[in-house]
Scaffold this motif. Sequence first.
Motif, PDB file in Angstrom:
ATOM      1  N   HIS A   1       6.104 -21.532  13.921  1.00 19.66           N
ATOM      2  CA  HIS A   1       5.660 -21.701  15.294  1.00 19.66           C
ATOM      3  C   HIS A   1       5.757 -20.618  16.114  1.00 19.66           C
TER       4      HIS A   1
ATOM      5  N   ASP B   1      14.274 -17.806  16.548  1.00 19.81           N
ATOM      6  CA  ASP B   1      13.622 -18.938  16.857  1.00 19.81           C
ATOM      7  C   ASP B   1      12.252 -18.760  17.081  1.00 19.81           C
TER       8      ASP B   1
ATOM      9  N   GLU C   1       5.265 -25.808  19.439  1.00 16.35           N
ATOM     10  CA  GLU C   1       6.350 -26.657  18.475  1.00 16.35           C
ATOM     11  C   GLU C   1       7.471 -27.279  19.257  1.00 16.35           C
ATOM     12  N   GLU C   2       8.008 -26.626  20.518  1.00 20.36           N
ATOM     13  CA  GLU C   2       8.966 -26.515  21.160  1.00 20.36           C
ATOM     14  C   GLU C   2       8.982 -27.780  22.045  1.00 20.36           C
TER      15      GLU C   2
ATOM     16  N   GLU D   1      12.177 -21.987  10.134  1.00 21.87           N
ATOM     17  CA  GLU D   1      13.117 -22.009  10.839  1.00 21.87           C
ATOM     18  C   GLU D   1      14.572 -21.448  10.563  1.00 21.87           C
TER      19      GLU D   1
ATOM     20  N   MET E   1      20.384 -20.616  13.925  1.00 22.41           N
ATOM     21  CA  MET E   1      20.064 -21.161  15.254  1.00 22.41           C
ATOM     22  C   MET E   1      20.982 -21.273  16.247  1.00 22.41           C
TER      23      MET E   1
END
Length: 382
Positions: free
Chosen positions: A69, A101, A133-134, A161, A351
Amino acid sequence: MKSQQILEKLIGFATVSRDSNLALIEFIRDYLTECGVECELIHNDERSKANLWATIGPTDRGGVVLSGHTDVVPVDGQPWTLPPFEMTERDGKLYGRGTADMKGYIACVLAAVPSFVSADLKTPIHLAFSYDEEVGCLGVRSILSMLEDKPHQPTACIIGEPTELKPVLGHKGKLGVRCHVKGAPCHSAYAPEGVNAIENAAKLITKLTQIGERLAESSRRDERFYPPFSTVQTGVIEGGQALNIVPADCRFNWEVRSLPGFDAGEVEREMRDYAESELIPKMRAVVPDTDIVFEPLQSYPGLTTEASSEVAALIATLAGRNDFGTVAYGTEGGLFHEAGIPTVVCGPGCMDQGHKPDEFIAIEQLERCDAMMQRLVEHLGA
Ligand SMILES: [Zn+2]
């Protein structure tokens, strides 16, 4: 261009989900054009954002999708000590919003495009870069409906990711719901004549808590996930104006994080049933014009790919390890999986740094992802 240089360009585009991603998409399109790769842009209705889809290699068969993304989460209110939309290198790390990210992965994919092009690929590589996407995996849905019309479906998808390049085969799904209790106001001294929206919301939230307790005790467990059961929670609530007014409105947002295979809609149906059979009749007995309304927020399905699948074998080869894991966060992978495209998650960075101030990715992670892209070329060219 090397992945680090490309990443520097990508970080310079402030593609927060609420804003346009078109400048970044046009940069990628121009780069691909220079590499001799044609691409397709799929715009949103307002034409303010776009997904990008491109295929390298033969077009008469399925292939491997490299998916990422392009949007990032906001930086508002976060105590950044470095400029978020300008990449800074320091002590082997690259700082900036989206480094982990997940523009780092996109940069590695783009850096590998010249070798994808020059390799004699037997299996095509597809690039799928999405918007929004978020905010609920929104953009990718139009890529998936575009794919439905293609004669050859992709046979694998790698969502980049950040997993520190560990192969991941699963994550939970998510269903977010907003609930609006429409009560009836009155002077609080005559409270029984009004319908207290906050108190009815409290009953609904208690119901949700009970459902959560039941899910935690249920025999339906999957030890690959932590926690190994589906969970629920209320995250936001607002309502009321003054202590001496029976509140007319209360809104709260709640969610279900569901194990793959568990229908989060079951929880929503139970909540609606409770509202319709228990609460609304009592509310309307006092004031007829009252209601409880549920509206969907974001949702995406879970991902669960078998360790014995071909896509798992592929990512084990590329990542050089087969200790498959799961992640706590969600990805577009659940939607690819639901569309019948075997999917794994594996990308550079961690992440733990995502969504935080001074987000960074280690240069070593980018280099390892570059090497993974080269193994992909060798694998698909063979
Ligand atoms: Zn992400």
